[in-house]
Design a protein around this motif. Structure first.
Motif, PDB file in Angstrom:
ATOM      1  N   VAL A  42     -23.987   4.930 111.392  1.00 31.97           N
ATOM      2  CA  VAL A  42     -24.638   4.009 112.316  1.00 31.97           C
ATOM      3  C   VAL A  42     -23.940   2.654 112.305  1.00 31.97           C
ATOM      4  O   VAL A  42     -23.677   2.069 113.353  1.00 31.97           O
ATOM      5  N   THR A  43     -23.597   2.167 111.122  1.00 32.39           N
ATOM      6  CA  THR A  43     -23.027   0.824 111.016  1.00 32.39           C
ATOM      7  C   THR A  43     -21.544   0.762 111.370  1.00 32.39           C
ATOM      8  O   THR A  43     -21.093  -0.204 111.964  1.00 32.39           O
ATOM      9  N   SER A  44     -20.768   1.793 110.986  1.00 38.38           N
ATOM     10  CA  SER A  44     -19.323   1.698 111.219  1.00 38.38           C
ATOM     11  C   SER A  44     -18.763   2.822 112.092  1.00 38.38           C
ATOM     12  O   SER A  44     -17.560   2.843 112.339  1.00 38.38           O
ATOM     13  N   ALA A  45     -19.583   3.747 112.522  1.00 38.91           N
ATOM     14  CA  ALA A  45     -19.204   4.858 113.395  1.00 38.91           C
ATOM     15  C   ALA A  45     -18.296   5.885 112.719  1.00 38.91           C
ATOM     16  O   ALA A  45     -17.863   6.832 113.349  1.00 38.91           O
ATOM     17  N   ARG A  46     -18.010   5.717 111.444  1.00 40.30           N
ATOM     18  CA  ARG A  46     -17.228   6.700 110.711  1.00 40.30           C
ATOM     19  C   ARG A  46     -17.410   6.489 109.216  1.00 40.30           C
ATOM     20  O   ARG A  46     -17.708   5.381 108.755  1.00 40.30           O
ATOM     21  N   CYS A  47     -17.247   7.571 108.473  1.00 34.47           N
ATOM     22  CA  CYS A  47     -17.324   7.498 107.020  1.00 34.47           C
ATOM     23  C   CYS A  47     -16.707   8.759 106.435  1.00 34.47           C
ATOM     24  O   CYS A  47     -16.357   9.683 107.160  1.00 34.47           O
ATOM     25  N   CYS A  48     -16.607   8.791 105.129  1.00 35.49           N
ATOM     26  CA  CYS A  48     -16.051   9.952 104.453  1.00 35.49           C
ATOM     27  C   CYS A  48     -16.861  10.212 103.185  1.00 35.49           C
ATOM     28  O   CYS A  48     -17.088   9.301 102.392  1.00 35.49           O
ATOM     29  N   ILE A  49     -17.299  11.444 103.033  1.00 35.65           N
ATOM     30  CA  ILE A  49     -17.990  11.876 101.821  1.00 35.65           C
ATOM     31  C   ILE A  49     -16.947  12.572 100.960  1.00 35.65           C
ATOM     32  O   ILE A  49     -16.284  13.507 101.417  1.00 35.65           O
ATOM     33  N   VAL A  50     -16.761  12.120  99.727  1.00 28.33           N
ATOM     34  CA  VAL A  50     -15.729  12.689  98.863  1.00 28.33           C
ATOM     35  C   VAL A  50     -16.344  13.241  97.584  1.00 28.33           C
ATOM     36  O   VAL A  50     -17.403  12.803  97.142  1.00 28.33           O
ATOM     37  N   VAL A  51     -15.635  14.204  97.008  1.00 28.69           N
ATOM     38  CA  VAL A  51     -16.038  14.790  95.735  1.00 28.69           C
ATOM     39  C   VAL A  51     -14.773  15.091  94.930  1.00 28.69           C
ATOM     40  O   VAL A  51     -13.787  15.584  95.475  1.00 28.69           O
ATOM     41  N   ALA A  52     -14.798  14.749  93.652  1.00 29.06           N
ATOM     42  CA  ALA A  52     -13.675  15.041  92.759  1.00 29.06           C
ATOM     43  C   ALA A  52     -13.760  16.497  92.331  1.00 29.06           C
ATOM     44  O   ALA A  52     -14.834  16.990  91.994  1.00 29.06           O
ATOM     45  N   THR A  53     -12.629  17.189  92.350  1.00 28.70           N
ATOM     46  CA  THR A  53     -12.637  18.597  91.966  1.00 28.70           C
ATOM     47  C   THR A  53     -11.873  18.847  90.674  1.00 28.70           C
ATOM     48  O   THR A  53     -12.304  19.622  89.842  1.00 28.70           O
ATOM     49  N   ASN A  54     -10.755  18.207  90.503  1.00 27.46           N
ATOM     50  CA  ASN A  54      -9.909  18.415  89.340  1.00 27.46           C
ATOM     51  C   ASN A  54     -10.097  17.245  88.389  1.00 27.46           C
ATOM     52  O   ASN A  54      -9.334  16.292  88.406  1.00 27.46           O
ATOM     53  N   THR A  55     -11.141  17.326  87.550  1.00 32.51           N
ATOM     54  CA  THR A  55     -11.525  16.174  86.745  1.00 32.51           C
ATOM     55  C   THR A  55     -11.053  16.223  85.302  1.00 32.51           C
ATOM     56  O   THR A  55     -11.272  15.295  84.553  1.00 32.51           O
TER      57      THR A  55
END
Length: 155
Positions: A42-55
């Motif tokens: 809503v605020t920036s019209a774009r975003c990214c959801i990230v998750v670490a896999t190789n920790t």
């Protein structure tokens, strides 16, 4: 003045690379991730959801993280495409880690094939190569990636 948290400082390079606001996938509370991503859209019209896999160095744990992360991001992608008309979503791979992204690319595209063939490490015994190839075919992403993401944008 904006206050930075430790998480924001860790992901500063990834944020600059993607040029999008970032939120980390919360395994324990998907609704919090959904709410934060919706607010960012809503605020920036774009975003990214990230998750670490190789920790870490535990290979089995990394494969488990890869599977769980990919499954969660696919569920979130389906949710956003259904519940928020006019929203686009793309799955991305991040190599070698979220903190130091040398390569960020869209999965299941020609960029993915290029990165898999020319950027990601391809060393080890023939058995290890076969297992990596099998995992890549099953999950749709190389086990060498350090993180996954879901890039969301409003049209």
């Amino acid at each position: 003045m904006q206050k930075f948290t430790a998480r924001d400082e860790q992901l500063l390079q990834l944020k600059e690379t993607l040029q999008n606001p970032i939120t980390l996938l919360n395994d324990n509370n998907y609704s919090a991730t959904l709410l934060e991503a919706s607010q960012l859209l809503v605020t920036s019209a774009r975003c990214c959801i990230v998750v670490a896999t190789n920790t870490g160095s535990d290979t089995l744990q990394s494969i488990t993280n890869l599977y769980k992360g990919m499954a969660a991001l696919k569920r979130l992608k389906k949710y956003f495409l259904k519940e928020h008309p006019g929203t686009g979503a793309t799955l991305i791979g991040i190599y070698p880690s979220l903190e130091y992204p040398a390569c960020v690319y869209e999965l299941n595209t020609s960029a993915d094939r290029y990165v898999a063939g020319n950027v990601l490490p391809y060393t080890g015994s023939p058995l290890a190569k076969a297992i990596k190839h099998l995992i890549r075919r099953l999950l749709g992403v190389s086990p060498a990636v350090g993180g996954l993401g879901l890039a969301l944008y409003r049209n």
